[in-house]
Enzyme design. Structure first.
Site, PDB file in Angstrom:
ATOM      1  N   GLU A 160       1.287   8.194 -10.000  1.00 21.30           N
ATOM      2  CA  GLU A 160       0.537   7.753 -10.964  1.00 21.30           C
ATOM      3  C   GLU A 160      -0.557   7.212  -9.876  1.00 21.30           C
ATOM      4  OE1 GLU A 160       0.305   4.323 -14.329  1.00 21.30           O
ATOM      5  OE2 GLU A 160       2.553   5.187 -13.954  1.00 21.30           O
ATOM      6  N   VAL A 161      -1.867   7.490 -10.548  1.00 20.61           N
ATOM      7  CA  VAL A 161      -3.094   6.725  -9.900  1.00 20.61           C
ATOM      8  C   VAL A 161      -3.277   7.014  -8.436  1.00 20.61           C
ATOM      9  CG1 VAL A 161      -4.692   4.668  -9.941  1.00 20.61           C
ATOM     10  CG2 VAL A 161      -3.028   5.253 -11.766  1.00 20.61           C
TER      11      VAL A 161
END
Length: 270
Positions: A160-161
């Site tokens: 994630e990210v």
């Protein structure tokens, strides 16, 4: 009853590097059914959504219920919750617990999806809700965690990210299925929340979200219509406009008269 074949862990891993899989976070049967009809490959679901009705609505998507961090404590807690989720129709479980816990579940044959990069439940360690892996040191730490997660037996990981170039390099060097949430198309699957896709989220939209509809405006419109309908009903009751004769069940005049005579005899009212 028609049987539907859904993908196995082996099927998903066989797709690694061949095509981009799709994944949505769904929280209702309506969203699950929509994912089914749209041909979404995988869905993340709250464990409470699982069960026979869920599989009637969405027989084919590979379902990964989340064992939320903090809801369970010991490895035994996670094991019980994981077995319950699989029995209820899940195909794997999401788990952000320790490597020891993940290894314990893998030893029992439970397919586990881990988490890398920005992990909301542990974001305090990486500076809050912000991108991770933007420096060589940070990227190397994600790679170290990837190898550890792979060694512990996870078959997949949400990443994630994380910068797309970093995530792509990691994805190409691990056997795990890498599920991107804001980590670029160099991973094996693209993951978004249904609320973001539908525009139902009234809070901040993350950078990686893409909004395809405006459900928030539609919900507002429906709420206005709901209030108007309730207001009209209340006014009709006050003025006597509701109920009308067409809303009532009738009785033959002769039968009514017999009943009324009997009632007057019993109550003494003329």
């Amino acid at each position: 009853m028609k049987k539907h074949r859904r993908a196995t862990v082996a099927d998903l891993l066989a797709e690694k590097g061949k095509r981009q899989l799709t994944m949505l976070r769904v929280t209702s049967l309506e969203e699950a059914e929509a994912a089914e009809k749209a041909g979404i490959d995988m869905v993340s679901v709250p464990p409470s959504l699982l069960g026979p009705i869920f599989r009637e609505a969405a027989p084919t998507p590979f379902a990964i219920p989340g064992l939320e961090y903090g809801d369970h404590v010991s490895a035994e807690d996670y094991l019980r919750a994981a077995f319950a989720a699989l029995k209820a129709g899940g195909d794997a479980v999401y788990c952000a617990a320790s490597l020891q816990t993940i290894r314990r579940m893998r030893d029992e044959g439970i397919p586990v999806c881990g988490h890398l990069g920005l992990i909301p439940s542990k974001a305090t360690w990486t500076g809050g809700f912000r991108a991770v892996g933007k420096t060589a040191v940070s990227a190397a730490e994600i790679w170290r965690q990837t190898k550890a997660l792979e060694e512990a037996g996870a078959f997949a990981a949400e990443i994630e990210v994380v910068p797309g170039d970093v995530a792509a390099a990691i994805s190409s060097n691990t056997s795990m299925l890498m599920i991107s949430m804001g980590a670029g198309s160099g991973c094996d699957a693209q993951y978004l929340f249904a609320d973001d896709v539908l525009g139902a989220n009234r809070d901040h939209y993350p950078r990686h979200a893409k909004v395809y509809r405006n459900f928030a405006a539609e919900h507002d419109r429906l709420q206005r219509e709901r209030i108007a309908a309730f207001t009209e009903f209340a006014e009709d009751v006050r003025t006597g406009a509701y109920p009308e004769k067409r809303h009532l069940v009738g009785i033959d005049d002769a039968e009514l008269e017999i009943f009324l005579q009997r009632l007057r005899g019993e109550t003494g009212n003329s």
